[in-house]
Motif scaffolding. Structure first.
Motif: not given
Length: 232
Positions: A72, A169, A182, A185-186, A189
């Motif tokens: 994160e 990204l 990650r 997911q980004k 989606k």
């Protein structure tokens, strides 16, 4: 520099207190934790600019904590360890740490490492802030967010929408390591169903298009065991 908040994570109170004394003398704000799990809880509540993270700790060691943090956050992490072997150093850095200091350490050397990493972090964040406009420039790579155009040395490179989204990204978050989960997911989606090959294949294709040498990439770097990042 001097007002940044530093999280010191070590199971030895004497080490935590020693580091605190030296860093407070330099004007830094200090938060302390005795293990990785406690550090993660603090990071949920506090904005931290750098972490000094011991490797050998109870509850959650520094390696596991570092990998979790890197899912994160992108602030610098300096690992502390009583082990001096090269393989320990290499392993610590490949899990997402930015630097490595062996115990027993010279406090003045640690302070110098802290200042160096904070200068680097500040520069990266300033670059990222400048990248919030229509174009993101990284060396010879230019990404036009509005038109979805990518150019290398002025020559347009054709990317698929997924490839473009992955590149954007990473470029918008320079210095931050993104796990494959990650990224999925980004960009997609949707939930990640243990399918790392999907992201790996897309990253490989991006490298084949934008890198002079895809095996030794200039832009998209692999952080082994963690994920991918753009560092420039």
């Amino acid at each position: 520099m001097g007002h940044e908040k530093i999280l010191v994570v070590d199971d030895e109170k004497e080490i935590r207190d020693l580091i605190e004394i030296y860093l407070k003398n330099e004007g830094f704000q200090i938060i302390k934790a005795s293990n990785g799990r406690e550090a993660l809880e603090i990071l949920e509540e506090e904005e931290v600019h750098l972490i000094i993270l011991d490797i050998m700790m109870p509850e959650m060691d520094g390696i596991k904590a570092c990998m979790k943090i890197r899912e994160e956050k992108n602030m610098p992490i300096i690992m502390l360890s009583a082990k001096a072997e090269d393989m320990d150093k290499i392993f610590g850095l490949t899990t997402g740490a930015d630097d490595y200091v062996t115990k027993p350490f010279n406090p003045l050397e640690l302070i110098a490492r802290v200042k160096s990493q904070i200068r680097r972090y500040t520069k990266l964040n300033n670059n990222a802030a400048a990248a919030t406009g229509e174009e993101i420039e990284i060396d010879d790579l230019v990404i036009n967010v509005s038109t979805h155009q990518v150019k290398i040395n002025g020559e347009e490179i054709k990317l698929t929408p997924r490839e473009f989204d992955i590149l954007e990204l990473l470029a918008r978050n320079r210095g931050m390591v993104f796990s494959m989960e990650r990224i999925y997911q980004k960009v997609w989606k949707e939930d990640f169903f243990d399918s790392p090959n999907t992201v790996m294949v897309h990253v490989r294709k991006i490298r084949e298009k934008i890198e002079k040498d895809p095996r030794n990439p200039q832009y998209i770097k692999t952080v082994w065991g963690v994920g991918y990042k753009i560092e420039n």
